[in-house]
Design an enzyme around this catalytic site. Structure first.
Site, PDB file in Angstrom:
ATOM      1  N   GLY A 171      15.161 -14.077 -11.154  1.00  0.00           N
ATOM      2  CA  GLY A 171      15.456 -12.964 -12.047  1.00  0.00           C
ATOM      3  C   GLY A 171      14.229 -12.111 -12.307  1.00  0.00           C
ATOM      4  N   GLY A 172      14.081 -11.681 -13.548  1.00  0.00           N
ATOM      5  CA  GLY A 172      12.942 -10.832 -13.911  1.00  0.00           C
ATOM      6  C   GLY A 172      11.607 -11.496 -13.716  1.00  0.00           C
ATOM      7  N   GLY A 406      -0.017   8.759  18.374  1.00  0.00           N
ATOM      8  CA  GLY A 406      -0.219   8.695  16.934  1.00  0.00           C
ATOM      9  C   GLY A 406      -0.777   7.370  16.470  1.00  0.00           C
ATOM     10  N   ALA A 407      -0.520   6.311  17.244  1.00  0.00           N
ATOM     11  CA  ALA A 407      -1.052   5.002  16.872  1.00  0.00           C
ATOM     12  C   ALA A 407      -2.573   4.972  16.998  1.00  0.00           C
ATOM     13  CB  ALA A 407      -0.428   3.912  17.735  1.00  0.00           C
TER      14      ALA A 407
END
Length: 516
Positions: A171-172, A406-407
């Site tokens: 949970g939280g 781009g790499a």
């Protein structure tokens, strides 16, 4: 009461606190293969150095059904001690007290130790083993969680924050560890998830075990939530101690430099043999990394997740460095959504805590395909560009084989602000690989050729000789040098010493907007 009587009373209270929820609950913890909170703290810290805060606190009695159930420490052990002689603050959930559930006082104790860690400027380690929010305390428990979350944010980039999951975390409760810098988990006994198997089955009809849903294997290999998965609690705590050895106490200190045990001018002949002659043949980049670093110093982070990219810590002549490296033996070392996120978070951590970064490059590009495009490779790939661009720590880059498109740009190129860029003679730096380039540039000639395969091979070799080599980039100053692989270690050590006094100026702004 006399002083002697008061001291006797105090001794009894402390003995009661040390028992937590009682001997039966301690035995139950041991039966599950788990240590108690105090046993974990004592194992983790240097012997005899633990100083506890708020040992005698109990929960507030106004909460529903809790009036007659007061237990000392209120389910969490907090304080400070030393790891290898350096101050570390710690809190440990005590599952023997109310299942380690968080209430108002519990949260106040953790907040106090977090505040003190930030004030002093020392790492914070949380040992998590909790049933979650204490239902009887209602909104006070939720408020307590939120106070902790806010402090996680305030401490981020100020002091190292490390979480060790040693039991349930649901949970939280998962959000505080997820806001820390590193998460360690223990095989079979630790679990993290927002909603448990029971709720999932009720809502969706899907049947899943605790381990499948949120165990150490799942989070270290599939989700990337955890960077480490250890076989037992002792191994996890040993790994935390090792990690701390590479890190500074806070963001205004430099990482500790240890007494060197390896020769700075050592040259391993095997470095010349690591990269195969064939550009398509895989090899293990960690072999190259280990040969360059001080012997035995490489400590990998996130080893099981996004294996096409390696991150970790090591040392060069005793200095701590962060390592980012493409891994050609996994998906040819291509950049993916997962590896971009893994690397960018690691780069930002190193930059926040003054750890120089050494990048080893062998990358053919980004992973193609609809899966990657639809998962947002554009956005996630930009994270790594952003992380390297904003980094002000020393950046040193070595291209071992190929760096395409781009790499090439994203892997700590000179254009992103890297301080020193080298390439080995085997490096190929180009917009795309020779085969792809030839197919684009000479499509008409290949279609008209009597023997297109022979012509393609000839053109590929011609392209490789003219363009796909490191000398064009070196001629333009994009590389500082093309070096013999044997020179890598001594050159990087010299460069680190030169960059020790690096000072970088950045534009005045509140903060940037990284493409999260």
């Amino acid at each position: 009461m006399t002083m002697e009587e008061r001291l006797e009373e105090l001794e009894e209270l402390r003995a009661e606190a040390l028992l937590g929820g009682g001997e039966d609950r301690i035995a139950s913890q041991h039966d599950k293969g788990k240590q108690t909170a105090r046993e974990r703290v004592e194992y983790f810290l240097d012997d005899g150095t633990f100083n506890e805060f708020d040992q005698l606190r109990t929960h507030n009695t106004h909460n529903f059904g809790m009036e007659e159930r007061q237990l000392l420490t209120d389910g969490v052990v907090t304080g400070y001690g030393e790891v290898e002689g350096r101050t570390v603050f710690v809190f440990a959930h005590d599952f023997t007290v109310f299942g380690g559930s968080l209430g108002e006082v519990f949260a106040e104790k953790i907040c106090k130790v977090m505040d003190k860690a930030m004030e002093v400027g020392a790492p914070l380690v949380g040992l998590n083993d909790s049933a979650g929010a204490r239902i009887q305390e209602g909104v006070d428990a939720l408020a307590g969680f939120t106070e902790i979350f806010r402090r996680n944010q305030e401490a981020s980039g100020v002091i190292p924050q490390i979480s060790v999951i040693m039991g349930p975390c649901a949970g939280g409760a998962v959000y505080s560890p997820s806001m820390t810098d590193f998460i360690f988990m223990v095989q079979d006994t630790s679990h993290m998830y927002i909603t448990g198997p029971g709720v999932i089955e009720t809502v969706t009809g899907e049947e899943v075990t605790h381990e499948e849903l949120g165990g150490a294997s799942t989070h270290s290999a599939t989700t990337g939530v955890a960077q480490f998965a250890a076989p037992d609690e002792e191994a996890a705590l040993d790994d935390v101690r090792r990690l701390l050895s590479y890190l500074p106490q806070n963001n205004v200190e430099d990482p500790p430099r240890v007494e060197p045990w390896d020769e700075p001018d050592r040259q391993d002949a095997e470095l010349r043999e690591i990269v195969p002659p064939s550009p398509q043949k895989p090899y293990d980049m960690t072999d190259a990394v280990a040969s360059v670093l001080d012997s035995g110093s490489f400590f990998e982070v996130g080893e099981r997740f996004a294996g096409e990219l390696v991150t970790g810590f090591g040392r060069l002549d005793g200095r701590s460095v962060g390592i980012v490296a493409n891994q050609p033996r996994v998906n040819a070392g291509t950049l993916t959504v997962d590896s971009s996120m893994k690397a960018s978070r690691f780069v930002r951590f190193c930059d926040a805590f003054n750890v120089p970064i050494v990048t080893f490059v062998d990358v053919p590009g980004y992973m193609p395909g609809t899966d990657q495009e639809h998962r947002g490779i554009i956005r996630h790939g930009a994270k790594l560009l952003y992380a390297f661009s904003e980094a002000t720590v020393p950046l040193l880059t070595v291209i071992t084989r190929k760096a395409y498109g781009g790499a090439y740009c994203v892997m700590a190129s000179k254009h992103l602000g890297a301080d020193v860029n080298y390439a080995w003679p085997t490096a190929e730096i180009a917009v795309m690989g020779p085969q792809g380039a030839v197919n684009v540039l000479y499509s008409d000639e290949l279609a008209a050729a009597d023997d297109p395969d022979a012509l393609r091979d000839e053109l590929i070799e011609e392209y490789r000789e003219q363009f796909a080599n490191p000398y064009t980039a070196a001629d333009k100053g994009y590389l500082d040098d093309v070096i013999d692989p044997l020179e890598t270690r001594p050159r990087l050590i010299d460069d680190l010493e030169m960059l020790e006094t690096k000072r970088a100026s950045t534009p005045d702004k509140k903060h940037g907007n990284i493409p999260l």
